[in-house]
Design a protein around this motif. Structure first.
Motif, PDB file in Angstrom:
ATOM      1  N   LEU A 260       0.812  -1.206   0.000  1.00  0.00           N
ATOM      2  CA  LEU A 260       0.000   0.000   0.000  1.00  0.00           C
ATOM      3  C   LEU A 260       0.848   1.259   0.000  1.00  0.00           C
ATOM      4  O   LEU A 260       0.497   2.244  -0.633  1.00  0.00           O
ATOM      5  CB  LEU A 260      -0.949  -0.009   1.196  1.00  0.00           C
ATOM      6  CG  LEU A 260      -1.963  -1.150   1.162  1.00  0.00           C
ATOM      7  CD1 LEU A 260      -2.816  -1.122   2.413  1.00  0.00           C
ATOM      8  CD2 LEU A 260      -2.819  -1.083  -0.069  1.00  0.00           C
ATOM      9  N   SER A 261       1.969   1.233   0.682  1.00  0.00           N
ATOM     10  CA  SER A 261       2.853   2.395   0.679  1.00  0.00           C
ATOM     11  C   SER A 261       3.377   2.661  -0.726  1.00  0.00           C
ATOM     12  O   SER A 261       3.522   3.800  -1.140  1.00  0.00           O
ATOM     13  CB  SER A 261       4.033   2.176   1.632  1.00  0.00           C
ATOM     14  OG  SER A 261       3.563   2.086   2.949  1.00  0.00           O
ATOM     15  N   ALA A 262       3.637   1.588  -1.456  1.00  0.00           N
ATOM     16  CA  ALA A 262       4.171   1.734  -2.809  1.00  0.00           C
ATOM     17  C   ALA A 262       3.129   2.246  -3.795  1.00  0.00           C
ATOM     18  O   ALA A 262       3.472   2.889  -4.784  1.00  0.00           O
ATOM     19  CB  ALA A 262       4.731   0.395  -3.290  1.00  0.00           C
ATOM     20  N   THR A 263       1.850   1.973  -3.524  1.00  0.00           N
ATOM     21  CA  THR A 263       0.809   2.353  -4.488  1.00  0.00           C
ATOM     22  C   THR A 263      -0.032   3.551  -4.043  1.00  0.00           C
ATOM     23  O   THR A 263      -0.915   3.983  -4.772  1.00  0.00           O
ATOM     24  CB  THR A 263      -0.141   1.174  -4.743  1.00  0.00           C
ATOM     25  OG1 THR A 263      -0.738   0.782  -3.514  1.00  0.00           O
ATOM     26  CG2 THR A 263       0.603  -0.005  -5.353  1.00  0.00           C
ATOM     27  N   ALA A 264       0.231   4.075  -2.858  1.00  0.00           N
ATOM     28  CA  ALA A 264      -0.585   5.177  -2.336  1.00  0.00           C
ATOM     29  C   ALA A 264      -0.402   6.441  -3.168  1.00  0.00           C
ATOM     30  O   ALA A 264       0.672   6.743  -3.627  1.00  0.00           O
ATOM     31  CB  ALA A 264      -0.226   5.446  -0.887  1.00  0.00           C
ATOM     32  N   MET A 265      -1.515   7.175  -3.335  1.00  0.00           N
ATOM     33  CA  MET A 265      -1.493   8.439  -4.053  1.00  0.00           C
ATOM     34  C   MET A 265      -1.997   9.536  -3.132  1.00  0.00           C
ATOM     35  O   MET A 265      -2.384   9.267  -2.007  1.00  0.00           O
ATOM     36  CB  MET A 265      -2.374   8.349  -5.302  1.00  0.00           C
ATOM     37  CG  MET A 265      -1.919   7.277  -6.267  1.00  0.00           C
ATOM     38  SD  MET A 265      -2.872   7.211  -7.790  1.00  0.00           S
ATOM     39  CE  MET A 265      -4.521   7.052  -7.239  1.00  0.00           C
TER      40      MET A 265
ATOM     41  N   MET B   1      -6.694   2.902  11.158  1.00  0.00           N
ATOM     42  CA  MET B   1      -7.035   3.278   9.788  1.00  0.00           C
ATOM     43  C   MET B   1      -6.287   4.534   9.341  1.00  0.00           C
ATOM     44  O   MET B   1      -5.984   4.701   8.163  1.00  0.00           O
ATOM     45  CB  MET B   1      -8.547   3.488   9.643  1.00  0.00           C
ATOM     46  CG  MET B   1      -9.385   2.242   9.917  1.00  0.00           C
ATOM     47  SD  MET B   1      -9.081   0.863   8.782  1.00  0.00           S
ATOM     48  CE  MET B   1      -7.869  -0.104   9.657  1.00  0.00           C
ATOM     49  N   GLU B   2      -5.981   5.424  10.284  1.00  0.00           N
ATOM     50  CA  GLU B   2      -5.226   6.634   9.958  1.00  0.00           C
ATOM     51  C   GLU B   2      -3.815   6.323   9.484  1.00  0.00           C
ATOM     52  O   GLU B   2      -3.163   7.161   8.877  1.00  0.00           O
ATOM     53  CB  GLU B   2      -5.191   7.574  11.163  1.00  0.00           C
ATOM     54  CG  GLU B   2      -6.534   8.211  11.451  1.00  0.00           C
ATOM     55  CD  GLU B   2      -6.566   8.985  12.759  1.00  0.00           C
ATOM     56  OE1 GLU B   2      -5.660   8.809  13.609  1.00  0.00           O
ATOM     57  OE2 GLU B   2      -7.522   9.765  12.941  1.00  0.00           O
ATOM     58  N   GLY B   3      -3.348   5.106   9.721  1.00  0.00           N
ATOM     59  CA  GLY B   3      -2.031   4.685   9.255  1.00  0.00           C
ATOM     60  C   GLY B   3      -1.998   4.348   7.774  1.00  0.00           C
ATOM     61  O   GLY B   3      -0.936   4.107   7.211  1.00  0.00           O
ATOM     62  N   PHE B   4      -3.150   4.318   7.140  1.00  0.00           N
ATOM     63  CA  PHE B   4      -3.269   4.024   5.710  1.00  0.00           C
ATOM     64  C   PHE B   4      -3.829   5.241   4.994  1.00  0.00           C
ATOM     65  O   PHE B   4      -4.598   6.010   5.573  1.00  0.00           O
ATOM     66  CB  PHE B   4      -4.229   2.847   5.470  1.00  0.00           C
ATOM     67  CG  PHE B   4      -3.771   1.550   6.050  1.00  0.00           C
ATOM     68  CD1 PHE B   4      -2.942   0.711   5.338  1.00  0.00           C
ATOM     69  CD2 PHE B   4      -4.191   1.163   7.318  1.00  0.00           C
ATOM     70  CE1 PHE B   4      -2.527  -0.490   5.870  1.00  0.00           C
ATOM     71  CE2 PHE B   4      -3.786  -0.036   7.867  1.00  0.00           C
ATOM     72  CZ  PHE B   4      -2.945  -0.875   7.141  1.00  0.00           C
ATOM     73  N   THR B   5      -3.495   5.411   3.742  1.00  0.00           N
ATOM     74  CA  THR B   5      -4.099   6.476   2.947  1.00  0.00           C
ATOM     75  C   THR B   5      -5.496   6.039   2.509  1.00  0.00           C
ATOM     76  O   THR B   5      -5.820   4.847   2.534  1.00  0.00           O
ATOM     77  CB  THR B   5      -3.266   6.787   1.689  1.00  0.00           C
ATOM     78  OG1 THR B   5      -3.285   5.631   0.839  1.00  0.00           O
ATOM     79  CG2 THR B   5      -1.832   7.171   2.042  1.00  0.00           C
TER      80      THR B   5
END
Length: 117
Positions: free
Chosen positions: A14-19, A64-68
């Motif tokens: 997810l870190s690699a694909t987050a926008m 959940m705040e740890g994810f975009t």
């Protein structure tokens, strides 16, 4: 795959694909109510009706705040391969998934699992 390893893998993916994120505000109130029902009823069948966990992990706001929003929407739409988390892409739109993700991050009544009941 063990749950901690799965979460680490998901985080990396997810870190690699987050926008860039944006709060979703384009859905009408009726659709928002439908999605909130979907979240607490259908998602709640695995994550618990109060999002405290069950078959699936707990979904407190602080986690959940740890994810975009984009990362969470991706999980909602495509699921997590090799786990019980299904993809919902056939049933909801990307805009719907982003609204649910934003709701989990900002309007989730379960702030943390560490708070007293």
């Amino acid at each position: 795959m063990h749950q901690p390893a799965l979460f680490m893998l998901i985080g990396i993916l997810l870190s690699a694909t987050a926008m860039a994120e944006s709060r979703e505000g384009d859905l009408d109130p009726q659709r928002q109510a439908e999605l909130e029902t979907l979240l607490y009823q259908d998602c709640g069948s695995c994550h618990g009706m109060t999002l405290r966990g069950g078959l699936g992990p707990a979904l407190p706001r602080d986690r959940m705040e740890g994810f975009t929003v984009d990362a969470l929407a991706h999980i909602i739409l495509h699921g997590i391969p090799g786990s019980a988390m299904p993809g919902w892409k056939a049933l909801i739109s990307e805009e719907d998934a982003r609204w649910i993700a934003d709701h989990l991050r900002h309007d989730n009544p379960l702030e943390t699992l560490n708070s007293p009941d």
